[in-house]
Design a protein around this motif. Sequence first.
Motif, short mmCIF file in Angstrom:
data_model
loop_
_atom_site.label_atom_id
_atom_site.label_comp_id
_atom_site.label_asym_id
_atom_site.label_seq_id
_atom_site.Cartn_x
_atom_site.Cartn_y
_atom_site.Cartn_z
N TYR A 121 43.82 41.60 34.66
CA TYR A 121 43.70 40.30 35.34
C TYR A 121 42.62 40.38 36.42
O TYR A 121 41.81 39.46 36.57
CB TYR A 121 45.02 39.90 36.00
CG TYR A 121 45.98 39.21 35.07
CD1 TYR A 121 45.76 37.89 34.68
CD2 TYR A 121 47.11 39.85 34.61
CE1 TYR A 121 46.63 37.24 33.82
CE2 TYR A 121 47.99 39.21 33.75
CZ TYR A 121 47.75 37.91 33.37
OH TYR A 121 48.61 37.27 32.53
N ALA A 122 42.62 41.51 37.16
CA ALA A 122 41.68 41.64 38.26
C ALA A 122 40.25 41.73 37.75
O ALA A 122 39.31 41.42 38.47
CB ALA A 122 42.02 42.88 39.09
N LYS A 123 40.08 42.18 36.49
CA LYS A 123 38.75 42.22 35.89
C LYS A 123 38.27 40.83 35.50
O LYS A 123 37.13 40.65 35.09
CB LYS A 123 38.78 43.07 34.62
CG LYS A 123 38.50 44.54 34.85
CD LYS A 123 38.22 45.22 33.53
CE LYS A 123 39.45 45.87 32.97
NZ LYS A 123 39.16 46.66 31.76
N GLY A 124 39.21 39.87 35.55
CA GLY A 124 38.83 38.51 35.18
C GLY A 124 38.81 38.28 33.69
O GLY A 124 38.10 37.41 33.20
N LEU A 125 39.58 39.05 32.93
CA LEU A 125 39.65 38.82 31.49
C LEU A 125 40.44 37.55 31.21
O LEU A 125 41.36 37.21 31.94
CB LEU A 125 40.36 40.00 30.79
CG LEU A 125 39.67 41.35 30.84
CD1 LEU A 125 40.48 42.35 30.04
CD2 LEU A 125 38.27 41.27 30.29
N ARG A 173 37.13 36.77 39.70
CA ARG A 173 37.69 38.12 39.59
C ARG A 173 36.78 39.00 38.74
O ARG A 173 36.33 38.59 37.68
CB ARG A 173 39.06 38.08 38.91
CG ARG A 173 40.14 37.47 39.76
CD ARG A 173 41.44 37.47 38.97
NE ARG A 173 42.37 36.52 39.54
CZ ARG A 173 43.20 35.78 38.82
NH1 ARG A 173 43.19 35.88 37.51
NH2 ARG A 173 44.03 34.96 39.41
N GLU A 175 39.18 33.38 36.81
CA GLU A 175 38.54 34.38 35.94
C GLU A 175 37.06 34.55 36.26
O GLU A 175 36.50 35.63 36.10
CB GLU A 175 38.70 34.00 34.46
CG GLU A 175 40.07 34.27 33.88
CD GLU A 175 41.05 33.16 34.21
OE1 GLU A 175 40.61 32.09 34.68
OE2 GLU A 175 42.27 33.37 34.01
N LYS A 224 30.35 40.80 32.58
CA LYS A 224 30.22 39.37 32.28
C LYS A 224 28.74 39.03 32.10
O LYS A 224 27.87 39.78 32.52
CB LYS A 224 30.78 38.56 33.46
CG LYS A 224 32.14 39.05 33.90
CD LYS A 224 33.16 37.95 33.86
CE LYS A 224 34.52 38.53 33.99
NZ LYS A 224 35.46 37.63 34.61
#
Lengths: 321, 314
Positions: free
Chosen positions: A224-228, B82, B79, B112
């Motif tokens: 979650y913290a990776k922004g997935l 983060r 998202e 990303k």
Amino acid sequence: MRQYIFKRLIQFIPLLLGMTFISFIIIQIAPGDYFTQLKMNPEISPETIENMKKLFGLDKPIITQYFYWLKNVFSFNLGESFTYHVPVSYLIKIRLKNTLALSIFSIFLTWIISIPLGIFGAVKEGKFIGKFLSFLAYIGISIPSFFLAMLFIFFISKTGFLPLGGTTSLFYENASFFEKFLDYLKHLLVPGLILTLTGIGSLYRLMKNNFLEVLNSPYIFTAYAKGLPEWKIYLKHALRNAINPMITIFGYELSSILSGAGLVEIITGWPGMGRLILEGVLSSDLYLVMASLLIGGILLIIGNLFSDILLAIVDPRIRLR
Amino acid sequence: MKKILELKNIYVGNEEIKILKNINFEVKKGEVLSIVGESGCGKSMTLRTIIKLLPKNIKILKGKILFNELDITEIQDMERIRGKEIGIIFQEPSSYLNPLFTIGNQIEEAIKNEKSKKLCKEKVFKILQEVGLPENVYYLYPHQLSGGMQQRAMIAMAIVNNPFLLLADEPTTALDVTTALGIINLLKNLVATHNLSVIFVTHDISLARFISDTIIVMYAGFIIEKGTSEEIYNQPLHPYTKKLINCLPEKYRKRERILTIEGEVPSLKNLPSGCPFSNRCDFKIDICEKYLPGEIKFENRIVRCFKYGNIVES
């Protein structure tokens, strides 16, 4: 890896010997054998019985009998059934196909439904749909398979929706291959669906709980913290970890392929191994019982080995130790 | 210097308990800010608030979190923030790395705005080198690495997108001293080379002094003291900070016991009335048990204690 599998296979030999030896002794020690019933029959003379005993080698001590049986097994002779007067291997050959078809059908269906449903239930935990699924699972676990089988039989006998009993219809002999297959499948559907419905509940709960546990792990927090995106967290990080304990269960399930469906086979009139084993045990049909125990033991071992290998494939902590 | 992050009047909790109360601080570009305090003071919760990954029943009740002038409390799709603009590392890297995927895979998926697989891989190799890991770590699984290497891999994962802010939740607590020193030096280097801002949570006030520009001392969900690290270490104002510093092993004198603070952090459900530290404080006066002290400002410092003025928290 190859060495590991080889080592495991070697280890199975003493295991199988011990298992068959103990069960052989236990069956023989148990009071009454096949001949007790024959003795009660006034039409059969004691001499005939003595001759039969000699024929099967049952007048010798138990230990000798065991090694006699073992010697035959190594030459692929599983002995002869007392009740049917045909080789045990012949009996098993006819029945094995039906049981395998039934078990594989129901196991496949159970897993293909329970795993996605378990994930869905875990994701929707606490919401209405999640609670509803848990409620259904409770019902599924609580209803005994024989009761469900009876409900099915009642429903089908009222509607004539599906054929009941046996594996084939009357027209089977003259049907084309495709029709034969379809007919067999239709007969399979009743016991197969009963087994599936009783199996889904517990498997769903296991999968849901595994998944929920994994969702609370720190590495999910990292994801979650990776922004997935959420779907990737569920289907990549959580699923792979939640499926691992299920693989062990799958191995055990393989071992119960033969006997697992016994009750349902008997009630729905499906001519499979479960029924054969039960009849064998009831009439103390020594070699029949021994043969089914042997096959069951081998399946248990193969199932365990299979799940260990699968586990090593999916889990690097086991593979790269 | 430009402000990266500013917390304004933040309250976190639910109907029953308030975990964070009136939290105000800011982090400038390239600044390292440490949050110190005992366990259960709300340090980690502050970090989790910033990336909005709070436990299910806990919510941000009030206040603003301005991140590059954007209010995080109002953002729905976190998202995009983060991992990309805020990275985070944790206390136990072994459990915060997924055991079933290679380090390379786990760093790569964090990247990303990069579609090409080949460029992604190159980026991972570059970042591995930057955190001081050999290239072959790309193909290894977490259990094949030592604790220090795992933490380096976590750092690589957190900074691979070149974020503005790195949150470090006691990153060295689970490591032995020499490994920890390596990690601290790595973080210091990254701050210098990337102009990274860091919020560093730790128990260890002397480590905080070593690594950071500013120190915040937290107690029972309040910020009770704030100042530059030298000010806090050399002239602590709040009785709690003083006691914390007196407990340090380097303050130990021969034939004396290392000091401890008696009692423990009060449970959030059962706070003493008035100042939360009043039941463990040596300078307690009557007012301490009646009212909650407000923030008293001295130039750049903040302290929450009645010793320095009679300001009551509203």
